[in-house]
Design a protein around this motif. Structure first.
Motif, short mmCIF file in Angstrom:
data_model
loop_
_atom_site.label_atom_id
_atom_site.label_comp_id
_atom_site.label_asym_id
_atom_site.label_seq_id
_atom_site.Cartn_x
_atom_site.Cartn_y
_atom_site.Cartn_z
N GLY A 118 0.79 -1.22 0.00
CA GLY A 118 0.00 0.00 0.00
C GLY A 118 0.82 1.27 0.00
N VAL A 119 1.98 1.25 0.68
CA VAL A 119 2.72 2.51 0.89
C VAL A 119 3.95 2.59 -0.03
CG1 VAL A 119 3.76 4.05 2.60
CG2 VAL A 119 1.90 2.53 3.26
N CYS A 120 5.07 2.09 0.43
CA CYS A 120 6.30 2.28 -0.38
C CYS A 120 7.29 1.14 -0.20
CB CYS A 120 6.96 3.62 -0.03
SG CYS A 120 7.26 3.87 1.74
N GLY A 121 6.79 -0.07 -0.30
CA GLY A 121 7.67 -1.23 -0.34
C GLY A 121 8.53 -1.46 0.88
N ALA A 122 9.83 -1.70 0.63
CA ALA A 122 10.76 -2.09 1.70
C ALA A 122 10.88 -1.02 2.78
CB ALA A 122 12.13 -2.38 1.10
N ALA A 123 10.88 0.25 2.40
CA ALA A 123 11.01 1.32 3.39
C ALA A 123 9.84 1.32 4.37
CB ALA A 123 11.11 2.68 2.69
N ALA A 124 8.63 1.09 3.86
CA ALA A 124 7.45 1.04 4.72
C ALA A 124 7.50 -0.17 5.65
CB ALA A 124 6.18 0.99 3.87
N ILE A 125 7.93 -1.30 5.11
CA ILE A 125 8.05 -2.52 5.93
C ILE A 125 9.07 -2.28 7.05
CG2 ILE A 125 8.91 -4.90 5.92
CD1 ILE A 125 7.68 -5.22 3.14
N ALA A 126 10.20 -1.65 6.70
CA ALA A 126 11.24 -1.38 7.69
C ALA A 126 10.76 -0.42 8.77
CB ALA A 126 12.47 -0.80 7.00
N ALA A 127 9.92 0.55 8.39
CA ALA A 127 9.42 1.53 9.35
C ALA A 127 8.36 0.94 10.28
CB ALA A 127 8.85 2.74 8.61
N ILE A 128 7.48 0.12 9.73
CA ILE A 128 6.38 -0.46 10.50
C ILE A 128 6.83 -1.62 11.37
CG2 ILE A 128 4.25 -1.81 10.25
CD1 ILE A 128 3.73 1.12 9.91
N SER A 129 7.83 -2.35 10.91
CA SER A 129 8.27 -3.58 11.59
C SER A 129 8.51 -3.42 13.09
CB SER A 129 9.51 -4.13 10.89
OG SER A 129 9.99 -5.27 11.54
N PRO A 130 9.31 -2.42 13.54
CA PRO A 130 9.53 -2.30 15.00
C PRO A 130 8.28 -1.88 15.76
CG PRO A 130 10.54 -0.45 13.83
CD PRO A 130 10.11 -1.43 12.79
N ILE A 131 7.37 -1.19 15.10
CA ILE A 131 6.14 -0.74 15.77
C ILE A 131 5.24 -1.93 16.07
CG2 ILE A 131 4.04 0.65 15.52
CD1 ILE A 131 5.69 2.60 13.82
N VAL A 132 5.11 -2.84 15.09
CA VAL A 132 4.24 -4.01 15.29
C VAL A 132 5.01 -5.18 15.89
CG1 VAL A 132 2.71 -3.31 13.43
CG2 VAL A 132 4.61 -4.85 12.92
N LYS A 133 6.28 -4.91 16.25
CA LYS A 133 7.14 -5.92 16.90
C LYS A 133 7.27 -7.20 16.07
CE LYS A 133 6.18 -4.11 21.52
NZ LYS A 133 7.41 -3.33 21.55
N ALA A 134 7.50 -7.03 14.78
CA ALA A 134 7.69 -8.17 13.89
C ALA A 134 9.09 -8.75 14.08
CB ALA A 134 7.51 -7.74 12.44
N LYS A 135 9.23 -10.05 13.86
CA LYS A 135 10.53 -10.69 13.95
C LYS A 135 11.40 -10.24 12.78
CE LYS A 135 8.67 -14.91 16.08
NZ LYS A 135 8.46 -16.37 15.89
N GLU A 136 12.72 -10.23 13.00
CA GLU A 136 13.64 -9.82 11.94
C GLU A 136 13.51 -10.75 10.74
OE1 GLU A 136 17.56 -9.55 13.51
OE2 GLU A 136 17.14 -7.76 14.69
N GLU A 137 13.30 -12.02 11.00
CA GLU A 137 13.13 -13.00 9.93
C GLU A 137 11.92 -12.65 9.07
OE1 GLU A 137 13.40 -17.70 10.02
OE2 GLU A 137 11.44 -17.02 10.74
N ASP A 138 10.81 -12.29 9.70
CA ASP A 138 9.59 -11.93 8.97
C ASP A 138 9.80 -10.65 8.15
OD1 ASP A 138 8.44 -14.09 10.18
OD2 ASP A 138 7.28 -12.94 11.65
N THR A 139 10.54 -9.71 8.73
CA THR A 139 10.83 -8.47 8.02
C THR A 139 11.65 -8.74 6.77
OG1 THR A 139 10.84 -7.26 10.12
CG2 THR A 139 11.82 -6.15 8.23
#
Length: 345
Positions: free
Chosen positions: A143-164
Motif C-alpha cells: 500500500g505505501v512504499c515497499g521495503a522502506a514502509a516494511i522497515a518503518a512499520i516492523s519495529p512498531i508491530v514488533k515483527a521478527k527480523e526474519e519476517d521483516t
C-alpha cells in the motif's frame, strides 16, 4: 641467579575485543552489501535491485555457513540502528511542499490505495490462513512504499527480523515483476501516457518500481508517476501513528491498560528530514543534483546493509512454510489493486 624471569603475557582487553568484533560485524554487512550492489548491476538481477540481491546472498550464506555468531553485535547494529538511520535519510526523498501544492488530488487516490491494500491483504491472508506478521508487513509495503514502509512499520508491530527480511524480499521481487508487466502492456493500453503515469504511481510498490515502469512513457508520465508515489510515502507518517495506537489497544495488560509501545523516534527524524528537503534545500541552501543523488545512493546502501542483518536470520525451512501463503495473498491483492486503480485513473 642468571635466570631471566619471563614477563607475564598481557591479556587482551575484553572491551577491545568486543569493539573489534562489533566493527567486524558492521564490516561484514558492508562487504555483503557491496556484493549485493555488484550483483544488482548484472543483467537480470538489475531488475530486482540491491536490497533483494543482498538478502538473497545473506540467506544463502546462512544456509551454507550458518549465522556468524562472533559478529552478532555488529550485525544486529546494522539490522536495527542502521535501518532506522536509513529511514531517517529516506525522508529527504519526500517533498511535502510539492505534494501539498500539486499532488492533493493524487493524495486522495493514494489514501484509497493504502486503505484498499491493507484491508484486502489482511482479509485474503486471513482467508488463506497465511502468517499474520508477514502478511501485515506485505500489506503495508504494497500500500505505501515497499521495503522502506516494511522497515518503518516492523519495529512498531514488533515483527521478527526474519519476517521483516522475508517481507522485503517478496515485495522487491513481486514489485519488479509487476513493473515489468506494466512496461510490456503500456503500448496496448487505451490511456494517455500521463494517465499511465498516474496509474503506475498509485499502484506499484516502490519508488524504484514506479520509475522503472514510468520512464518508457516519457518525462511527463514519469514526473506525475513519482508525484503520485510520493503521496503514498507521505502517508507513511500518519500510518505509523495509527499502528502505534492499534498496537497499544491490541496489547492490553491485565489491568486493562494498553501495553507500553516504544515510540519510533526515527520517524521524527524522517519528518525532520522531509521538512529540510522540502523547505530548506533549494530555498535557503542550494544543493546540487549530484549531492542529492549521492545522498539517495547512500540511503539505499545503508538500507542494504541493514537487510543483510535481517537476511541472516532467515532459514529456508521458514521461507517454505511461512512465505508461500502471504506471497499468494500479496499477488492477489496486487492484481486487484492494479485492475481497480486502472479504472479510477
Amino acid at each position: 641467579m642468571g635466570e631471566s624471569i619471563e614477563e607475564p603475557k598481557k591479556l587482551k582487553s575484553p572491551l577491545r575485543n568486543s569493539k573489534l568484533l562489533w566493527l567486524s560485524g558492521i564490516a561484514f554487512t558492508f562487504f555483503i552489501a557491496l556484493l549485493g550492489l555488484g550483483l544488482s548491476e548484472i543483467s537480470g538481477f538489475n531488475r530486482i535491485g540491491p536490497l533483494a540481491c543482498s538478502i538473497i546472498i545473506a540467506v544463502i550464506y546462512r544456509q551454507i555457513a550458518g549465522y556468524p555468531e562472533k559478529f552478532r553485535t555488529g550485525i544486529e547494529f546494522s539490522a536495527k540502528k542502521l535501518l532506522r538511520f536509513a529511514i531517517i535519510l529516506y525522508g529527504l526523498r519526500l517533498n511535502i511542499d510539492v505534494i501539498f501544492n500539486q499532488g492533493l488530488p493524487l493524495l486522495v487516490r493514494d489514501i484509497g490505495t493504502v486503505t484498499f491494500a491493507i484491508v484486502v491483504m489482511v482479509l485474503i491472508a486471513k482467508w488463506l490462513k497465511a502468517d499474520t506478521s508477514i502478511s501485515l508487513l506485505l500489506a503495508v509495503g504494497t500500500g505505501v512504499c515497499g521495503a522502506a514502509a516494511i522497515a518503518a512499520i516492523s519495529p512498531i508491530v514488533k515483527a521478527k527480523e526474519e519476517d521483516t527480511a522475508i517481507g522485503v524480499g517478496i515485495i522487491a521481487l513481486m514489485g519488479t515483476l509487476f513493473s515489468i508487466i506494466y512496461t510490456l502492456i503500456r503500448p496496448i493500453l487505451p490511456i494517455s501516457n500521463v494517465d499511465y503515469g498516474i496509474w503506475s504511481g498509485i499502484s506499484l510498490h516502490e519508488i524504484a518500481h514506479v520509475a522503472l515502469a514510468g520512464a518508457p512513457a516519457g518525462e511527463d508520465a514519469l514526473a506525475i508517476a513519482l508525484l503520485a508515489k510520493l503521496g503514498r510515502v507521505f502517508l507513511l507518517i500518519p500510518l505509523c501513528f495509527i499502528f502505534m495506537y492499534w498496537m497499544k489497544k491490541r496489547t492490553k495488560d491485565k489491568t486493562g491498560r494498553g501495553a507500553k509501545i516504544d515510540f519510533p523516534w526515527f520517524l521524527v527524524g524522517f519528518i525532520i528530514m522531509s521538512l529540510i528537503g522540502s523547505y530548506v534545500f533549494g530555498t535557503y541552501i542550494t544543493v546540487s543534483p549530484a549531492v542529492m543523488d549521492g545522498i539517495s545512493k547512500t540511503t539505499t546502501f545503508v538500507l542494504t546493509m541493514a537487510m543483510i542483518g535481517l537476511g541472516l536470520n532467515v532459514s529456508l525451512q521458514a521461507l517454505r512454510t511461512k512465505a508461500m501463503r502471504p506471497l499468494i495473498a500479496m499477488t492477489m491483492t496486487s492484481l486487484l489493486l492494479s485492475i481497480i486503480s486502472y479504472f479510477f485513473v
